[in-house]
Design an enzyme around this catalytic site. Structure first.
Site, mmCIF file in Angstrom:
data_model
loop_
_atom_site.group_PDB
_atom_site.id
_atom_site.type_symbol
_atom_site.label_atom_id
_atom_site.label_comp_id
_atom_site.label_asym_id
_atom_site.label_seq_id
_atom_site.Cartn_x
_atom_site.Cartn_y
_atom_site.Cartn_z
ATOM 1 N NE ARG A 55 -3.305 -2.346 2.975
ATOM 2 C CZ ARG A 55 -4.524 -2.606 2.493
ATOM 3 N NH1 ARG A 55 -5.119 -1.701 1.738
ATOM 4 N NH2 ARG A 55 -5.118 -3.743 2.760
ATOM 5 C CE LYS A 204 -8.462 -13.259 0.293
ATOM 6 N NZ LYS A 204 -8.385 -12.129 1.263
ATOM 7 C CB THR A 262 -14.412 -9.656 -5.423
ATOM 8 O OG1 THR A 262 -13.385 -10.372 -4.755
ATOM 9 C CG2 THR A 262 -14.038 -8.188 -5.480
#
Length: 457
Positions: A55, A204, A262
């Site tokens: 990030r 994932k 999602t």
């Protein structure tokens, strides 16, 4: 609210470890367990690990507006708050992961930067698609290639927290290969040892690098999540639908679980009804064979958490009712080397041809039931187990109704008890034909070796 959502159709509750403290998650797990008990059913709890923080840092004003064509610097050494010229990085390795010409996508791809050069700890970019960029938004590299490890120090501590309340599944964010999942398995087993608990492990799939390794990742996992958000940013939105179908198919063929996630009902964060496109999206995932469809912001922060669960459950039920299946073709050319797997397949085949009311499995580990659930059938599967951990874990299995039942150690008595148990709950009535499987001796994991066709008395 959570009790009402469980009654409406929630089978698995995801605790997002990207937010909150350890004690928050412990408390939420307690609330879920108690709500499920009041609702008269058990649900699985999935601890979703944060993974690496790839990030940007924070801005002085909390956000900036980036203009197309402007220069913008991502600086791993910057300590002051960011501005319109540049910002610091939570992910300090970025300067070593990129080169001139690379495309970086920020904030789920809404901001696009092209790398012009790397100068020490500074990544100099030009804004190709601008917009608002706020604190701590995620960074993806188009095509993949960021070297951040799947498991961070925070994840290792979070695994300990998840094992303290015996999370049924642990979802690992951003795994690149089987090694990442094997490490997570070891950490879970060590942390869970004092509780005699081993969770299921969900990979994932959200990195481009994971796609060529999908077979190996599946081999060492209990299931995968089609995490369409980050995956779409890395491989392009157009590639995701075909990848989703491929991943669902491969998981089922590998006797593993699959979750589709999602933005499935994203509009219901603010609207009381879904869009037609969202209805089709959910239905198509069900028709493709997914075990679960996942809600995120819709239930975590949306205005209509109960209504979105009700809508999604109705869509799933309608899609399942319309599903076409050719069970016989699933067995063509197949060789079953395990006795328990052969019994599972025999139960499916026989129940479908007889038009049985149900398939009933007395199970300790849930393995036989998992194999059954990998095949499309309109005969419901009732899994009766004496182990609450097994019951909760089976909540994620498609077309399976897991129920907790202590049974006799004597086979005939156990079969009689199972029939009465289901009759007492209105699931079966006198005259119904059903298939039932169990193991002898009773209670031995992986020991299913008997199939019996019965008519309820």
């Amino acid at each position: 609210m959570i009790e009402a959502m469980i009654r409406a159709g929630v089978n698995v509750v995801r605790l997002n470890f990207s937010h909150g403290k350890a004690e928050d998650h412990v408390e939420r797990a307690r609330v879920v367990r108690e709500a499920a008990q009041r609702a008269g059913r058990e649900v699985a709890i999935m601890a979703d690990l944060q993974g690496p923080k790839i990030r940007v840092g924070k801005f002085l004003s909390g956000r900036v507006e980036l203009e197309q064509g402007a220069s913008f610097i991502l600086d791993a050494s910057r300590t002051e708050l960011g501005d319109v010229q540049g910002v610091g990085l939570d992910y300090k390795e970025l300067p070593r992961d990129v080169k001139a010409g690379d495309i970086l996508l920020l904030n789920d791809g809404l901001i696009v930067l092209k790398v012009e050069s790397v100068r020490g700890e500074e990544v100099h970019t030009v804004v190709r698609i601008g917009g608002e960029l706020s604190n701590n938004k995620g960074i993806n590299k188009q095509g993949g290639g960021l070297t951040a490890p799947a498991l961070t120090g925070k994840d290792m501590e979070d695994i300990k927290t998840a094992m303290s309340f015996q999370a049924d599944y642990v979802a690992v964010s951003f795994p690149k290969n089987a090694t990442d999942m094997e490490m997570a398995r070891q950490l879970c087993n060590v942390a869970g040892a004092e509780f005699k608990h081993k969770p299921g492990l969900i990979a994932k799939i959200e990195r481009a690098e994971a796609l060529p390794q999908l077979d190996e990742i599946l081999r060492v996992s209990d299931g995968i999540m089609v995490a369409r958000g980050d995956l779409a940013v890395e491989v392009g939105h157009a590639a995701v639908p075909a990848l989703q179908k491929r991943m669902i198919k491969l998981a089922r063929e590998s006797d593993k679980l699959v979750i589709t996630a999602t933005q499935m009902m994203e509009s219901m964060i603010t609207n009381a009804v879904p869009t037609r496109a969202e209805v089709s999206d959910v239905a198509n995932a069900v028709l493709d064979g997914t075990d679960a469809v996942m809600l995120s912001g819709e239930t975590a922060a949306g205005r209509y958490p109960l209504e979105v669960v009700q809508e999604m459950a109705a869509i799933c039920s309608a899609a399942e009712a319309a599903e076409e299946f050719e069970l016989d073709s699933d067995f063509t050319g197949q060789t079953f080397r395990r006795i328990d797997q052969s019994i599972a397949m025999g139960a499916l085949f026989t129940a479908n041809h007889l038009g049985a009311k149900a398939i009933v499995a007395l199970t300790d580990s849930g393995s036989t039931v998992l194999w059954m659930s990998r095949h499309r059938t309109q005969v419901p599967i009732y899994a009766l187990t004496p182990r609450i951990a097994t019951q909760r874990r089976m909540a994620l299995y498609r077309n399976v109704r897991p129920l907790l039942m202590d049974s006799s150690a004597e086979r005939d008595m156990a079969l009689s008890e199972a029939e009465q148990y289901l009759k007492d709950r209105g699931i079966m009535k006198s005259g119904d034909v059903y298939a039932i499987t169990c193991g002898e001796p009773m209670g031995a994991p992986g020991g299913t070796n008997m199939l019996k066709i019965c008519r309820a008395v």
